[in-house]
Design a protein around this motif. Structure first.
Motif, mmCIF file in Angstrom:
data_model
loop_
_atom_site.group_PDB
_atom_site.id
_atom_site.type_symbol
_atom_site.label_atom_id
_atom_site.label_comp_id
_atom_site.label_asym_id
_atom_site.label_seq_id
_atom_site.Cartn_x
_atom_site.Cartn_y
_atom_site.Cartn_z
ATOM 1 N N VAL A 107 -49.286 -21.656 -5.342
ATOM 2 C CA VAL A 107 -50.353 -20.737 -4.959
ATOM 3 C C VAL A 107 -50.199 -19.410 -5.697
ATOM 4 C CG1 VAL A 107 -51.239 -19.324 -3.049
ATOM 5 C CG2 VAL A 107 -50.857 -21.785 -2.728
ATOM 6 N N ALA A 108 -48.995 -18.869 -5.729
ATOM 7 C CA ALA A 108 -48.768 -17.610 -6.445
ATOM 8 C C ALA A 108 -49.024 -17.768 -7.940
ATOM 9 C CB ALA A 108 -47.339 -17.124 -6.196
ATOM 10 N N SER A 109 -48.617 -18.910 -8.505
ATOM 11 C CA SER A 109 -48.842 -19.169 -9.938
ATOM 12 C C SER A 109 -50.326 -19.256 -10.246
ATOM 13 C CB SER A 109 -48.132 -20.460 -10.346
ATOM 14 O OG SER A 109 -46.732 -20.365 -10.176
ATOM 15 N N LEU A 110 -51.068 -19.950 -9.411
ATOM 16 C CA LEU A 110 -52.515 -20.082 -9.622
ATOM 17 C C LEU A 110 -53.206 -18.728 -9.517
ATOM 18 C CD1 LEU A 110 -53.049 -23.357 -7.578
ATOM 19 C CD2 LEU A 110 -53.481 -23.105 -10.035
ATOM 20 N N ARG A 111 -52.806 -17.923 -8.562
ATOM 21 C CA ARG A 111 -53.429 -16.608 -8.411
ATOM 22 C C ARG A 111 -53.179 -15.732 -9.627
ATOM 23 N NH1 ARG A 111 -51.691 -15.892 -2.059
ATOM 24 N NH2 ARG A 111 -53.563 -16.882 -1.154
ATOM 25 N N ARG A 112 -51.971 -15.765 -10.171
ATOM 26 C CA ARG A 112 -51.673 -14.970 -11.374
ATOM 27 C C ARG A 112 -52.480 -15.467 -12.554
ATOM 28 N NH1 ARG A 112 -47.511 -14.729 -15.658
ATOM 29 N NH2 ARG A 112 -47.164 -12.519 -16.114
ATOM 30 N N TRP A 113 -52.534 -16.799 -12.728
ATOM 31 C CA TRP A 113 -53.286 -17.382 -13.844
ATOM 32 C C TRP A 113 -54.769 -17.050 -13.745
ATOM 33 C CZ3 TRP A 113 -56.811 -21.535 -13.046
ATOM 34 C CH2 TRP A 113 -57.372 -22.048 -14.217
ATOM 35 N N MET A 114 -55.324 -17.064 -12.533
ATOM 36 C CA MET A 114 -56.759 -16.810 -12.369
ATOM 37 C C MET A 114 -57.134 -15.382 -12.751
ATOM 38 S SD MET A 114 -58.042 -19.055 -9.049
ATOM 39 C CE MET A 114 -56.880 -18.403 -7.863
ATOM 40 N N LYS A 115 -56.164 -14.496 -12.797
ATOM 41 C CA LYS A 115 -56.442 -13.116 -13.201
ATOM 42 C C LYS A 115 -56.357 -12.925 -14.713
ATOM 43 C CE LYS A 115 -54.912 -11.125 -8.817
ATOM 44 N NZ LYS A 115 -53.894 -10.310 -8.110
ATOM 45 N N ARG A 116 -55.847 -13.938 -15.441
ATOM 46 C CA ARG A 116 -55.695 -13.812 -16.891
ATOM 47 C C ARG A 116 -56.667 -14.680 -17.669
ATOM 48 N NH1 ARG A 116 -52.336 -10.202 -19.551
ATOM 49 N NH2 ARG A 116 -53.871 -10.926 -21.047
ATOM 50 N N ASP A 117 -57.099 -15.790 -17.098
ATOM 51 C CA ASP A 117 -57.916 -16.759 -17.832
ATOM 52 C C ASP A 117 -59.371 -16.665 -17.372
ATOM 53 O OD1 ASP A 117 -58.066 -19.303 -19.559
ATOM 54 O OD2 ASP A 117 -58.950 -19.954 -17.660
ATOM 55 N N ALA A 118 -60.315 -16.704 -18.322
ATOM 56 C CA ALA A 118 -61.739 -16.571 -17.977
ATOM 57 C C ALA A 118 -62.210 -17.709 -17.081
ATOM 58 C CB ALA A 118 -62.579 -16.508 -19.249
#
Length: 523
Positions: A107-118
């Motif tokens: 969950v934490a990994s997905l949240r970080r990724w969602m802030k970097r990838d369009a």
């Protein structure tokens, strides 16, 4: 002397670096570029992605035919018309620090990724809740049906890679301090020499899926003890090292050297990526002159894609395609929409008339030119010359690719280190639909470098996400393509298929849009 002669002469010389010595089961690679970060979420660079696939893992992988398959998961259920997804992690997964892979890490990994990838940002906008009700479960609650989750979370440019929660809580706009994943290789930090060498060791604790390896899907068996990346700055020296057996594999040899390598004893040359790369001239939409649509249209009119492709790949058109547009859906009504805009270069008089209409007065335009990159260097040379010939004032600034990756973050004016354009590439399979075609997205400050803003492109994207009828999806894809030709988030430069070269005692190499190092054996 021809460029090829100079390269071969350099290759025949002694290596101007310490001799490479390694155990018998060390796989020695010349990668496509210098690795300058250990955070493949912080950057979209393909070399960081390659490192990421070794050290980290994704929830879904993809087979060579680009079908999403479970990787870290052993199951997933879509309910409520696609508004709820329940993902189940497979057992016995551990990070390299020995801690178990838990739902909260993901969950934490997905949240970080969602802030970097369009594309990740689009998913975040659809998400009402992302949670982990227990150690092996991840739940998405979405605002509307979204059947595309497996495709999105298996993407391989800026992929959604899982890491321990303590690392995933790192500010997404800062780099993680260490590379700890759950993948089949461990990052060997104390042997890393920036710009020269990167080392990966077999993860002895890795529990592979018990399935046939198929690119990033299936099992990930590791048959070597170490993988070493040796960044050799001279292409001829790298080719000679392959011929003499000092290295085992060149990820992307210079095309000029392919004929020599094909004739070299003990060396194999082949195409490991059947799909190819789309080359794009990324333009800055925040800084004048490229912020002006009329100027961008004149730039497109001044560029001949065939000349760019010939410069980087040679005169044989079997390994490149031009002209191309933005999407590569395989549907003629989509892919050929607007193609007349790039069928050939317009005359100098026609381009000048376009520039006069746009009000361009010869203002400086900064090209970030990666001189050591196999493909970006010749592309930059051709684009720079074509634009100058058409009347543009091009400041061609030479640097390495790592510097380009740093400079492209600058949103300031040209007088403060800003930029106007740089060539880059993206794998063709990511452009088979609008879903993960990141270069086209035009959501302003959240878009890819260049930061295009076009509400109409975003409206069509949002409509496509919600469409379920194939005919309606195709109609929207055609509209997306035509609108991209109107606003020009980037300027297409062509599509090419690149070769790799390796020693004949290297077997088990898996084909796919990016290089992977599991399943590889060294005889």
């Amino acid at each position: 002397m021809r460029r090829r002669d100079l390269l071969l002469a350099a290759g025949a010389a002694s290596l101007a670096r310490p001799a490479i010595s390694a155990p018998a089961q060390t796989l020695r690679i010349m990668p496509q570029a210098v690795l300058n970060t250990i955070d493949p979420v912080w950057t979209s660079a393909q070399i960081a992605r390659n490192m990421g696939f070794m050290v980290f893992e994704t929830l879904w992988g993809r087979d060579a035919a680009q079908n999403p398959k479970f990787q870290m998961l052993d199951g997933a259920a879509m309910d409520e018309g696609g508004r709820r997804w329940t993902l189940r992690l497979r057992e016995q997964q551990r990070f390299h620090d020995g801690t178990p892979v838990l739902g909260r890490d993901c969950v934490a990994s997905l949240r970080r990724w969602m802030k970097r990838d369009a594309s990740g940002a689009a998913l975040a906008a659809l998400t009402d809740e992302l949670s982990s009700p227990d150690d092996r479960t991840i739940v998405f609650r979405l605002k509307r049906g979204f059947p595309h989750l497996p495709e999105l979370l298996s993407k391989f440019v800026a992929p959604a890679l899982m890491m321990p929660e303590r690392l995933a809580l790192t500010d997404p706009f800062k780099q993680i301090p260490e590379a700890i994943g759950s993948g089949p290789f461990r990052w060997v930090a104390d042997e890393h020499v920036l710009g020269s060498r990167a080392v990966f060791a077999k993860n002895e604790a890795y529990v592979s899926r018990q399935e046939q390896p198929d690119w990033t899907a299936g099992g990930r068996p590791v048959y070597v003890d170490r993988v070493e990346w040796h960044m050799i700055p001279d292409a001829g020296t790298a080719a000679n090292a392959l011929v003499t057996g000092e290295i085992d594999w060149i990820e992307i040899p210079l095309p000029d050297l392919i004929p020599m390598l094909r004739q070299s004893r003990g060396v194999k040359v082949g195409n490991l990526d059947p799909y190819g790369q789309i080359m794009a001239l990324r333009v800055n939409h925040l800084t004048y002159p490229t912020s002006d649509l009329g100027v961008r249209r004149a730039m497109m009119a001044a560029i001949d894609q065939k000349e760019v492709m010939t410069a980087i790949m040679g005169g044989d058109p079997t390994n490149w395609t031009a002209p191309v547009g933005f999407l590569a859906t395989g549907k003629k009504e989509v892919d050929q929409a607007g193609i007349e805009n790039v069928r050939g270069r317009k005359s100098k008089a026609e381009v000048q008339a376009m520039l006069d209409k746009a009000g361009y007065k010869g203002e400086r335009m900064v090209l970030l030119h990666a001189t050591e990159h196999t493909f970006f260097n010749p592309a930059s040379l051709v684009v720079s010359q074509q634009l100058r010939d058409a009347g543009f004032n091009i400041d061609d600034q030479a640097m390495d690719w790592a510097t380009v990756q740093s400079r492209r973050n600058n949103r300031g004016p040209l007088t403060e280190g800003g930029w106007s354009m740089f060539p880059t590439v993206t794998p063709m399979p990511e452009y088979t639909s609008p879903l993960i075609a990141t270069f086209i997205r035009s959501n302003g400050k959240d878009a890819f470098f260049g930061w295009p803003s076009d509400p109409e492109i975003e409206r069509i994207f949002d409509a496509w996400i919600g469409a379920t009828d194939p005919a309606e999806q195709t109609r929207l894809e055609r509209a997306y393509e035509l609108q991209a030709f109107q606003s020009l988030p980037f300027i297409p430069l062509g599509r090419y298929v690149q070769s790799s070269a390796w020693r004949e005692n290297i077997t088990g190499i898996l084909k796919g849009p990016s290089v992977v190092f599991w399943n590889v054996k060294k005889g």
